[in-house]
Design a protein around this motif. Structure first.
Motif, PDB file in Angstrom:
ATOM      1  N   HIS A  51      11.744  -3.730   8.424  1.00  0.00           N
ATOM      2  CA  HIS A  51      12.431  -4.573   9.067  1.00  0.00           C
ATOM      3  C   HIS A  51      12.401  -4.423  10.493  1.00  0.00           C
ATOM      4  O   HIS A  51      13.455  -5.016  11.320  1.00  0.00           O
ATOM      5  CB  HIS A  51      13.954  -4.106   8.389  1.00  0.00           C
ATOM      6  CG  HIS A  51      14.377  -4.334   7.145  1.00  0.00           C
ATOM      7  ND1 HIS A  51      14.650  -5.481   6.724  1.00  0.00           N
ATOM      8  CD2 HIS A  51      13.845  -3.288   6.198  1.00  0.00           C
ATOM      9  CE1 HIS A  51      14.485  -5.255   5.318  1.00  0.00           C
ATOM     10  NE2 HIS A  51      14.401  -3.997   4.953  1.00  0.00           N
ATOM     11  N   THR A  52      11.680  -3.837  11.226  1.00  0.00           N
ATOM     12  CA  THR A  52      11.270  -3.778  12.579  1.00  0.00           C
ATOM     13  C   THR A  52       9.704  -4.262  13.070  1.00  0.00           C
ATOM     14  O   THR A  52       8.993  -4.266  12.135  1.00  0.00           O
ATOM     15  CB  THR A  52      11.646  -2.438  13.026  1.00  0.00           C
ATOM     16  OG1 THR A  52      10.758  -1.399  12.397  1.00  0.00           O
ATOM     17  CG2 THR A  52      13.058  -1.808  12.856  1.00  0.00           C
ATOM     18  N   GLY A  53       9.647  -4.318  14.409  1.00  0.00           N
ATOM     19  CA  GLY A  53       8.352  -4.465  14.795  1.00  0.00           C
ATOM     20  C   GLY A  53       7.769  -6.043  14.649  1.00  0.00           C
ATOM     21  O   GLY A  53       8.812  -6.994  14.051  1.00  0.00           O
ATOM     22  N   GLY A  54       6.876  -6.316  15.222  1.00  0.00           N
ATOM     23  CA  GLY A  54       6.392  -7.775  15.361  1.00  0.00           C
ATOM     24  C   GLY A  54       5.760  -8.114  14.089  1.00  0.00           C
ATOM     25  O   GLY A  54       5.356  -7.439  13.049  1.00  0.00           O
ATOM     26  N   GLY A  55       5.235  -9.400  14.194  1.00  0.00           N
ATOM     27  CA  GLY A  55       4.313 -10.001  12.778  1.00  0.00           C
ATOM     28  C   GLY A  55       5.045 -10.306  11.724  1.00  0.00           C
ATOM     29  O   GLY A  55       6.416 -10.089  11.792  1.00  0.00           O
ATOM     30  N   THR A 114      11.992   6.788   0.585  1.00  0.00           N
ATOM     31  CA  THR A 114      11.129   8.069   0.088  1.00  0.00           C
ATOM     32  C   THR A 114      10.196   8.653   1.350  1.00  0.00           C
ATOM     33  O   THR A 114      10.007   9.577   1.757  1.00  0.00           O
ATOM     34  CB  THR A 114      10.339   8.045  -1.266  1.00  0.00           C
ATOM     35  OG1 THR A 114      11.480   7.842  -2.017  1.00  0.00           O
ATOM     36  CG2 THR A 114       9.797   9.473  -1.290  1.00  0.00           C
ATOM     37  N   ALA A 115       9.251   7.438   1.566  1.00  0.00           N
ATOM     38  CA  ALA A 115       8.298   7.530   2.560  1.00  0.00           C
ATOM     39  C   ALA A 115       8.642   7.432   4.044  1.00  0.00           C
ATOM     40  O   ALA A 115       7.722   7.906   5.203  1.00  0.00           O
ATOM     41  CB  ALA A 115       7.245   6.717   2.601  1.00  0.00           C
ATOM     42  N   LEU A 116      10.041   7.228   4.300  1.00  0.00           N
ATOM     43  CA  LEU A 116      10.988   7.054   5.605  1.00  0.00           C
ATOM     44  C   LEU A 116      10.063   6.047   6.324  1.00  0.00           C
ATOM     45  O   LEU A 116       9.513   5.781   7.507  1.00  0.00           O
ATOM     46  CB  LEU A 116      10.681   8.507   6.426  1.00  0.00           C
ATOM     47  CG  LEU A 116      11.279   9.563   5.869  1.00  0.00           C
ATOM     48  CD1 LEU A 116      11.093  10.607   6.896  1.00  0.00           C
ATOM     49  CD2 LEU A 116      12.752   9.348   5.704  1.00  0.00           C
ATOM     50  N   GLY A 117       9.744   5.008   5.452  1.00  0.00           N
ATOM     51  CA  GLY A 117       9.133   3.600   6.045  1.00  0.00           C
ATOM     52  C   GLY A 117       7.618   3.471   6.149  1.00  0.00           C
ATOM     53  O   GLY A 117       7.092   4.708   6.082  1.00  0.00           O
ATOM     54  N   PHE A 118       7.007   2.590   6.271  1.00  0.00           N
ATOM     55  CA  PHE A 118       5.615   2.371   6.366  1.00  0.00           C
ATOM     56  C   PHE A 118       5.334   1.606   7.603  1.00  0.00           C
ATOM     57  O   PHE A 118       5.898   0.597   8.107  1.00  0.00           O
ATOM     58  CB  PHE A 118       4.928   1.504   5.048  1.00  0.00           C
ATOM     59  CG  PHE A 118       5.001   2.335   3.838  1.00  0.00           C
ATOM     60  CD1 PHE A 118       3.715   3.120   3.403  1.00  0.00           C
ATOM     61  CD2 PHE A 118       6.222   2.511   3.156  1.00  0.00           C
ATOM     62  CE1 PHE A 118       3.857   3.849   2.213  1.00  0.00           C
ATOM     63  CE2 PHE A 118       6.139   3.272   2.013  1.00  0.00           C
ATOM     64  CZ  PHE A 118       5.000   3.987   1.690  1.00  0.00           C
ATOM     65  N   ARG A 119       4.005   1.613   8.085  1.00  0.00           N
ATOM     66  CA  ARG A 119       3.449   1.109   9.307  1.00  0.00           C
ATOM     67  C   ARG A 119       2.432   0.361   8.883  1.00  0.00           C
ATOM     68  O   ARG A 119       1.726  -0.546   9.553  1.00  0.00           O
ATOM     69  CB  ARG A 119       3.399   1.923  10.424  1.00  0.00           C
ATOM     70  CG  ARG A 119       4.562   2.655  10.999  1.00  0.00           C
ATOM     71  CD  ARG A 119       3.975   3.584  12.434  1.00  0.00           C
ATOM     72  NE  ARG A 119       3.302   4.524  12.027  1.00  0.00           N
ATOM     73  CZ  ARG A 119       2.809   5.521  12.825  1.00  0.00           C
ATOM     74  NH1 ARG A 119       3.064   5.330  14.040  1.00  0.00           N
ATOM     75  NH2 ARG A 119       2.009   6.490  12.466  1.00  0.00           N
ATOM     76  N   ASN A 120       1.554   0.716   7.901  1.00  0.00           N
ATOM     77  CA  ASN A 120       0.399   0.221   7.581  1.00  0.00           C
ATOM     78  C   ASN A 120       0.604  -0.788   6.361  1.00  0.00           C
ATOM     79  O   ASN A 120       0.869  -0.024   5.319  1.00  0.00           O
ATOM     80  CB  ASN A 120      -0.779   1.355   7.220  1.00  0.00           C
ATOM     81  CG  ASN A 120      -2.096   0.672   7.061  1.00  0.00           C
ATOM     82  OD1 ASN A 120      -2.330  -0.121   6.000  1.00  0.00           O
ATOM     83  ND2 ASN A 120      -3.008   1.148   7.636  1.00  0.00           N
ATOM     84  N   LEU A 121       0.377  -1.790   6.275  1.00  0.00           N
ATOM     85  CA  LEU A 121       0.742  -2.806   5.037  1.00  0.00           C
ATOM     86  C   LEU A 121      -0.401  -2.535   4.094  1.00  0.00           C
ATOM     87  O   LEU A 121       0.207  -2.552   2.845  1.00  0.00           O
ATOM     88  CB  LEU A 121       0.620  -4.142   5.702  1.00  0.00           C
ATOM     89  CG  LEU A 121       0.692  -5.274   4.403  1.00  0.00           C
ATOM     90  CD1 LEU A 121       2.094  -4.864   3.744  1.00  0.00           C
ATOM     91  CD2 LEU A 121       0.733  -6.664   4.952  1.00  0.00           C
TER      92      LEU A 121
END
Length: 436
Positions: free
Chosen positions: A173-177, A406-413
């Motif tokens: 829900h955050t960041g670009g792209g 659980t993972a506190l979010g992901f940055r790598n798709l």
């Protein structure tokens, strides 16, 4: 077992060292961990080049994280013997490929334990890394590689798929792209009553091209086996299905049909609220107070809720809300009709009534009628194919939301897709049998 036969304690078998080709020669227990000193008992003294027998030269120490034992992170200190060939001067060490992957920092049993903790126990990578006393990146890399090798890259997991569901999912829900991916679900077990739905794949983006490209990448046998595709109201999924799966039946499932009607009801309520009171709904406003009651099925209303609705509908200002609510309830009743034939007739009547004679003032119903008329075949197809619903797809979306929490979010798709497949790909029974 009153007549159980016991053997002498065996540290190698208890710690699964014998399965790795190791034997324990020492141990050290500490409050924050345990260390097992091991050796490779099998000699490996023959030269790989000339075939001559080598001479022992020295030993090297290889440290590996192992399955936690006794509530302690456990480390293996493996003493690996090195040899030197007197003829060709080559130096080599004992083969430890059964113990761990080349340059790996986890024993093979530790990798399986970590994979089991992710797939079955649904632990976070951080929790697993703490139990193994190693870094997050080490565990994450090992789990993803093992998951791909054992399960995800197995082409057989696409066998027997006849009913699929397709939907969009917001992975961040955050960041670009782009924040959205297209999820493809196997609904065959739901239709056949043999099990739960499972995630087949997750593709970056949400468009006709994304789904069409994914279908085109699959084998012809897979595409020919698809009989039904359950979807929401997005036209792109419908078009991609028609082009790539001409023999398959598109079904717009009840979840999204009712959701469209419910959205129309909410928009009507909000519009009437602004027109009559001049502001958005507030605490104490009749329409705002009945917002949840309006979305409740008429057959489930309590006496208090009945009185609340009667109070709202007695006002002439709310006649448009009542008209939209009536359509919403007819749609819900059609899907709840125990007779699929009668339910189909009820919904046909609703679609026909929305296709003509709706006052232009009821803009929400006019828009809903256009959608229903355009997708009437897909909507009514549900009644001819019991068990075909995108509801399980929404359930998997909910599990993916839990995974992200659980993972506190992901940055790598890429990591997110692999973790999502491991969590909801239906691999638990296979992993249970693999660990036996």
């Amino acid at each position: 077992m009153f007549n159980a036969t016991f053997k002498a304690p065996d540290l190698d078998s208890f710690c699964l060292l014998d399965q790795l080709g190791l034997t324990a020669v020492g141990q050290r227990l500490e409050p924050d961990g345990a260390v097992l000193e091991c050796r490779v008992p099998e000699e490996d003294s023959w030269c790989r080049d000339c075939g001559a027998e080598g001479l022992p030269r020295d030993t090297v120490l290889r440290k590996l994280s192992h399955v936690p034992l006794g509530w302690r992170p456990t480390t293996l200190w493996v003493r690996v013997r090195r040899y030197r060939c007197a003829d060709c001067a080559r130096v080599w060490r004992q083969d430890t490929s059964t113990v761990a992957a080349p340059r790996g920092k986890l024993s093979r049993h530790a990798v399986l334990w970590a994979l089991k903790s992710v797939v079955i126990d649904r632990l976070s990578i951080a929790r697993i890394a703490a139990s193994l006393a190693t870094s997050w990146h080490t565990v994450n890399t090992a789990v993803l590689e093992a998951g791909r090798e054992l399960f995800i890259n197995d082409p057989a997991r696409f066998d027997g798929v006849h009913v699929v569901g397709v939907d969009e999912h917001c992975w961040r829900h955050t960041g670009g792209g782009s924040h959205y991916v297209t999820v493809i679900i196997d609904l065959t077990p739901i239709r056949d009553g043999t099990g739960a739905s499972r995630l087949l794949d997750m593709v970056p983006g949400r468009s006709k091209k994304v789904f069409k490209t994914w279908l085109d990448d699959q084998t012809k046998g897979f595409r020919d086996g698809i009989e039904v595709v359950a979807m929401d109201g997005f036209t792109g999924f419908k078009t991609a299905t028609a082009e790539e799966l001409p023999e398959a039946v598109a079904v717009m499932d009840p979840f999204h049909v009712v959701a469209l009607a419910g959205d129309a009801l909410d928009r009507t309520r909000q519009r009437v609220q602004r027109d009559t009171l001049g502001h958005r709904g507030r605490s104490g406003d009749p329409l705002y107070g009945a917002r949840r009651t309006l979305r409740t099925g008429a057959d489930l209303l309590t006496e208090t809720q009945h009185h609340r609705l009667q109070k709202v509908f007695t006002s002439d200002d709310n006649v448009e809300v009542e008209a939209t609510w009536s359509i919403y309830q007819k749609i819900v009743a059609a899907y709840r009709n125990p007779s699929r034939l009668e339910g189909k007739k009820q919904l046909q009547e609703v679609i026909a009534s929305l296709s003509r004679g709706v006052p232009k003032r009821l803009t929400e119903l006019v828009s809903l009628g256009r959608t229903f008329k355009r997708r009437a075949t897909d909507i009514l197809a549900y009644f001819d194919r019991p068990g075909t619903s995108n509801g399980p797809t929404e359930a998997i979306n909910g599990r993916l939301e839990h995974l992200r929490g659980t993972a506190l979010g992901f940055r790598n798709l890429t990591h997110y897709i692999t973790r999502a497949l491991l969590d909801t790909g239906g691999f638990r029974p296979y992993l249970h049998s693999y660990l036996r």
